[in-house]
Motif scaffolding. Structure first.
Motif, PDB file in Angstrom:
ATOM      1  N   TYR A  79      40.173  96.257  38.325  1.00 37.43           N
ATOM      2  CA  TYR A  79      38.895  95.635  37.973  1.00 37.43           C
ATOM      3  C   TYR A  79      38.733  94.270  38.629  1.00 37.43           C
ATOM      4  O   TYR A  79      37.668  93.662  38.531  1.00 37.43           O
ATOM      5  N   LEU A 103      32.254 105.195  36.677  1.00 37.72           N
ATOM      6  CA  LEU A 103      32.227 104.083  35.724  1.00 37.72           C
ATOM      7  C   LEU A 103      30.794 103.651  35.436  1.00 37.72           C
ATOM      8  O   LEU A 103      30.398 103.463  34.284  1.00 37.72           O
ATOM      9  N   SER A 105      28.159 105.440  35.675  1.00 40.07           N
ATOM     10  CA  SER A 105      27.453 106.476  34.917  1.00 40.07           C
ATOM     11  C   SER A 105      27.783 106.391  33.437  1.00 40.07           C
ATOM     12  O   SER A 105      27.006 106.847  32.600  1.00 40.07           O
ATOM     13  N   ALA A 106      28.923 105.828  33.120  1.00 37.82           N
ATOM     14  CA  ALA A 106      29.277 105.668  31.709  1.00 37.82           C
ATOM     15  C   ALA A 106      28.640 104.406  31.135  1.00 37.82           C
ATOM     16  O   ALA A 106      28.133 104.390  30.016  1.00 37.82           O
ATOM     17  N   VAL A 107      28.675 103.328  31.918  1.00 40.24           N
ATOM     18  CA  VAL A 107      28.317 102.018  31.385  1.00 40.24           C
ATOM     19  C   VAL A 107      26.813 101.762  31.393  1.00 40.24           C
ATOM     20  O   VAL A 107      26.244 101.300  30.407  1.00 40.24           O
ATOM     21  N   VAL A 110      24.373 102.943  28.471  1.00 35.74           N
ATOM     22  CA  VAL A 110      24.562 102.180  27.243  1.00 35.74           C
ATOM     23  C   VAL A 110      24.016 100.768  27.414  1.00 35.74           C
ATOM     24  O   VAL A 110      23.367 100.218  26.510  1.00 35.74           O
ATOM     25  N   ASN A 163      25.972  91.991  26.700  1.00 35.12           N
ATOM     26  CA  ASN A 163      27.423  92.190  26.611  1.00 35.12           C
ATOM     27  C   ASN A 163      28.072  91.645  27.878  1.00 35.12           C
ATOM     28  O   ASN A 163      27.763  92.090  28.990  1.00 35.12           O
ATOM     29  N   GLU A 164      28.983  90.708  27.695  1.00 41.56           N
ATOM     30  CA  GLU A 164      29.555  90.040  28.866  1.00 41.56           C
ATOM     31  C   GLU A 164      30.374  90.980  29.733  1.00 41.56           C
ATOM     32  O   GLU A 164      30.412  90.824  30.958  1.00 41.56           O
ATOM     33  N   MET A 165      31.006  91.982  29.112  1.00 43.02           N
ATOM     34  CA  MET A 165      31.788  92.925  29.916  1.00 43.02           C
ATOM     35  C   MET A 165      30.866  93.726  30.826  1.00 43.02           C
ATOM     36  O   MET A 165      31.181  93.973  31.991  1.00 43.02           O
ATOM     37  N   PHE A 166      29.727  94.106  30.308  1.00 40.40           N
ATOM     38  CA  PHE A 166      28.751  94.817  31.127  1.00 40.40           C
ATOM     39  C   PHE A 166      28.218  93.896  32.215  1.00 40.40           C
ATOM     40  O   PHE A 166      28.108  94.298  33.384  1.00 40.40           O
ATOM     41  N   ARG A 168      29.477  91.511  33.742  1.00 38.53           N
ATOM     42  CA  ARG A 168      30.395  91.250  34.848  1.00 38.53           C
ATOM     43  C   ARG A 168      30.526  92.431  35.798  1.00 38.53           C
ATOM     44  O   ARG A 168      31.185  92.321  36.835  1.00 38.53           O
ATOM     45  N   LEU A 169      29.928  93.551  35.466  1.00 45.59           N
ATOM     46  CA  LEU A 169      29.966  94.687  36.384  1.00 45.59           C
ATOM     47  C   LEU A 169      28.823  94.626  37.395  1.00 45.59           C
ATOM     48  O   LEU A 169      28.728  95.479  38.284  1.00 45.59           O
TER      49      LEU A 169
END
Lengths: 239, 239
Positions: A79, A103, A105-107, A110, A163-166, A168-169
């Motif tokens: 990552y 990845l 397609s999953a994130v 949502v 969402n910070e994790m999202f 950062r993608l």
DNA sequence: GTGGCGCAAAAGTCTGACTTTTTGAGCACA
DNA sequence: TGTGCTCAAAAAGTCAGACTTTTGCGCCAC
């Protein structure tokens, strides 16, 4: 394109990192700091700092009396944006592109659902603007213009999810989109159905319809996966 | 628990890293390498290596004549396992736990769907075994035993998906699950419905039913989100 | 006020010496 | 023959100090 003269450290890293991720030094290979320092014509201090960074990416492990060992692929920090960039630039670019698209397609669906709930007025406006920009550049080989709007669109959705994790993608998605345009399908105009879907996602987010935003984004993602299957079939086709 | 004497470098990193992620040095703060070296009583070489690693995590930026600047939170490499660990150990643990749980809720259903397609016989067996283990430890305050099986279960699903990006989230999920048991709800037995869902996911994967595996995992994820909402309500409740 | 000059501060780099850990070879002993 | 101990060497780890390079900022002339 990338900055050229930003310190010895960075230059050596940008040389050794890609070499490792490309498998030039297979997992289990042992390097010695002094030897590397000689090879790259830098002092041991600089090379030690490089090794430390590679170690923090879990690309290598440094042990006394043994040396610097290349770790097995499964342990790499895949990552890390730097690692992603190195791998996308290397030989197993297709594999990497597939992993990242799955990845996505999953994130993203949502994220789009959350964005419908959390997006600010400004973000909604920006999103609509991007969608319109995509429409405007969807015909007549304006691929670069289209790409810019496409990247911005997806980044805004990820940001607006809250969402910070999202969020950062965003960079990763941008890389994937850019890669697609620049390497794979740059000869034809984007799929009109995809363009329409983006417009409708912008609508759904603006209206706060989370379920619809999610479903529509899932359609976009499925399109991307199909496209990938056409260009580079998956490793094990169903028997 | 964590190794104690593994080099000066690592010790200083484990001291400075958490301090930064905890916001002890707010974004924009400027540190100087020499000063830090004095504070931690190490040589400049060691401190420089530490700074380099923090820089590779995008926690700080080092510039000549200015010093080492702490970067804004949005730029941190929040997928770095080390950073995740630091943040989970710090003050904004709840926020972090929420972000990660939302990420899980996006990724795990898709991973389960892929696992149903790609899992080997061994993985199916291991999965079933974990599910049975969860059942066996689901009553009578055997929380630690349950946790072990729960972590293994989710790790196997992520591994079996065949996607390396998913697989690398195994550690993260394990941290989240462990955190839940050790900090939040360690007083009561796990939700029986969740246990059943795990058993059924194992079944679906074994039977190669991707859609069902995905749907069931989505239910598990929704359960985790609900649990989170009860324990720590989200920042902005719907108006 | 504006623009250029130069100083000094901080990171960057190099060198060489020394310490610590760890492995594996060789040797003694059963 | 095999087992276990000792020890020396190899490689990373640490340190100290000198030197270079970049660059922000103050100062001064215009």
């Amino acid at each position: 394109m990338t900055a050229q003269a930003r310190g010895l450290h960075a230059r050596v890293l940008d040389s050794l990192g890609p070499a490792i991720t490309a498998g030039e030094y297979p997992p289990g290979s042992v390097l010695r700091t002094d030897e590397l320092a000689q090879r790259f014509e830098v002092s041991r201090s600089v090379m030690r700092e490089v090794v430390r960074v590679l170690e923090s990416m879990h690309l290598v492990a440094s042990r006394r009396r043994v040396g610097v060992t290349v770790r097995p692929t499964e342990e790499w920090n895949v990552y890390d944006p730097q690692v992603i960039r190195w791998r996308l630039a290397g030989a197993d670019r297709p594999r990497q592109l597939r992993s990242l698209t799955v990845l996505r397609s999953a994130v993203e669906p949502v994220a789009a659902g959350l964005a419908a709930r959390n997006a600010t007025a400004e973000q909604c406006a920006a999103l609509t603007e991007c969608a319109l920009g995509m429409v405007a550049t969807s015909r007549g080989r304006q691929l670069e213009g289209y790409l810019v709007h496409d990247m911005a669109f997806h980044r805004i959705v990820l940001d607006a999810s809250g969402n910070e994790m999202f969020a950062r993608l965003g960079d990763v998605v941008a890389e994937v989109l850019a890669g697609r345009t620049h390497h794979d399908v740059m000869f034809e105009d984007p799929d009109p159905a995809a363009v329409t879907l983006h417009v409708r996602v912008a609508e759904a987010v603006r209206e706060g319809d989370a379920a619809r935003a999610e479903a529509l984004t899932r359609e976009i993602a499925e399109g991307a996966l199909r496209e990938l299957d056409i260009l580079a079939p998956p490793p094990a086709p169903a028997s």
